[in-house]
Design a protein around this motif. Structure first.
Motif, mmCIF file in Angstrom:
data_model
loop_
_atom_site.group_PDB
_atom_site.id
_atom_site.type_symbol
_atom_site.label_atom_id
_atom_site.label_comp_id
_atom_site.label_asym_id
_atom_site.label_seq_id
_atom_site.Cartn_x
_atom_site.Cartn_y
_atom_site.Cartn_z
ATOM 1 N N HIS A 72 59.559 24.038 31.572
ATOM 2 C CA HIS A 72 60.866 23.406 31.458
ATOM 3 C C HIS A 72 61.598 23.487 32.795
ATOM 4 O O HIS A 72 61.819 24.583 33.317
ATOM 5 N N GLU B 136 64.804 23.604 34.495
ATOM 6 C CA GLU B 136 66.182 23.927 34.127
ATOM 7 C C GLU B 136 67.136 23.768 35.310
ATOM 8 O O GLU B 136 68.258 24.269 35.292
ATOM 9 N N ARG C 255 61.633 27.470 33.556
ATOM 10 C CA ARG C 255 61.299 28.422 32.502
ATOM 11 C C ARG C 255 59.907 28.036 32.017
ATOM 12 O O ARG C 255 59.650 26.856 31.751
ATOM 13 N N GLN D 15 58.037 33.659 29.899
ATOM 14 C CA GLN D 15 57.670 34.252 28.614
ATOM 15 C C GLN D 15 56.151 34.180 28.553
ATOM 16 O O GLN D 15 55.582 33.087 28.568
ATOM 17 N N SER E 106 58.624 31.101 19.393
ATOM 18 C CA SER E 106 59.924 30.610 19.870
ATOM 19 C C SER E 106 60.025 30.746 21.380
ATOM 20 O O SER E 106 59.389 31.603 21.984
ATOM 21 N N GLY F 180 62.681 31.449 24.417
ATOM 22 C CA GLY F 180 63.998 31.992 24.697
ATOM 23 C C GLY F 180 64.881 30.976 25.387
ATOM 24 O O GLY F 180 64.405 29.983 25.937
ATOM 25 N N LYS F 181 66.175 31.224 25.354
ATOM 26 C CA LYS F 181 67.132 30.327 25.998
ATOM 27 C C LYS F 181 67.658 30.974 27.271
ATOM 28 O O LYS F 181 67.900 32.175 27.307
ATOM 29 N N SER F 182 67.847 30.150 28.263
ATOM 30 C CA SER F 182 68.385 30.641 29.529
ATOM 31 C C SER F 182 69.908 30.690 29.464
ATOM 32 O O SER F 182 70.535 29.826 28.860
#
Length: 120
Positions: free
Chosen positions: A28, A30, A45, A83, A95, A97-99
């Motif tokens: 991703h 970001e 990410r 991750q 899942s 994680g969110k930044s």
């Protein structure tokens, strides 16, 4: 699947695939969440699920990812959130994680601008 508009993301995906033979891989970009020009490829990410991670500590897993992306991390990538999960861990918790939001730290980091110049 190579995207000429996203050379850094494409390179990250290819290198992690070659080095870690993941069962699942997400990359991703970001950068849009940070204080960089539009279209930048400087903040990423990754989620890597690989059997090569079985029995390794989190630090050892991160080292494998960092080694695979050594060129990108020393040139164009300013930040990389990792991750790294074994297949069993992924099965138990699939899942990402969110930044957190950008706190503007890269505004004062002059190396970001020079790294962005090497992208073009």
């Amino acid at each position: 699947m190579s995207d000429p508009c996203r050379p850094v993301e494409t390179s990250i995906r290819a290198k992690l695939t070659d080095a870690l033979q993941p069962e699942h891989l997400e990359v991703h970009n970001e950068s849009h969440m940070h204080a960089v020009p539009p279209g930048s490829e400087s903040h990423f990410r990754v989620l890597v699920v690989s059997p090569l991670f079985d029995g390794l500590s989190l630090l050892q897993r991160h080292r494998l990812v960092n080694t695979a992306l050594q060129e990108e991390l020393s040139t164009r990538v300013h930040a990389l959130a990792i991750q790294a999960k074994s297949p069993q861990q992924w099965a138990a918790d699939p899942s990402l994680g969110k930044s957190p939001g950008c706190l503007g730290g890269s505004k004062g980091d002059h190396t970001v601008q020079s790294k962005l110049q090497t992208e073009r």
